[in-house]
Design a protein around this motif. Sequence first.
Motif: not given
Length: 229
Positions: A110-120, A122-127
């Motif tokens: 889950a931790e990796v996917r939470a960081f992935l979500g935050t990175t996306l 920050s890149l304005d790739r909200l969906e």
Amino acid sequence: MSQTENSAPPPRYAEGLLRYKHGDREGALAFFADLALSLPGDAQAHYLHGLILFRLARFAEAQAPLRRSADLFPGEDALIKLAMAQGQTGNMQACLATLEEAARRLPGSAEVRAFLGTTLRSLDRLEEALEAYDAALARNPDHVPALWGLGLALGMRDRHAEGMAVLRRAIALDPAFPPPHFHLGVLAWAAGDPGETRRQETLLRTLAPSYADRLAQIMTPERTPHEAV
């Protein structure tokens, strides 16, 4: 964190860890650099070398040992710290690629996917960010950073009520974690509920005054709700 990072450190790491514990970061760094050189197949030695560089904010230098560690063993923290170091040096595409690699190699994290979500996000790739946060929560429904990130991302999509509900869940799980309080206040202001914003500001006066100050600035008469999010 990976099994390698979680397990009790073998005696060969003791001197370096002791130096670090006593505040001798440069001595610990030299110790683990030498150890990694003498034990090129030891993932933990490379990880600890990279981790100390990371904590010294030497992000460019941290990447090679963290990469070596991750190549030897898919350690959760090694991969996340590598991605963060890449982001800190401005290489967001490399950061994203590392997190996507981590998601493939660590399907239960889950931790990796939470960081992935935050990175996306920050890149304005909200969906895509929303999908990553949902994936994190599918693995751990009580993952507070994922709930916080999801609530914020929903707010950025003008889904204020949904975002506020998710942030309230994060607060219920960890009332002392300031960011969900702050963003609940922000979304409440954007949704036309200044009373909730004031409640969160009051709570933040004790938890994290700097966040409270930022909420107070949002509530100035010249700021509109749209500008708050």
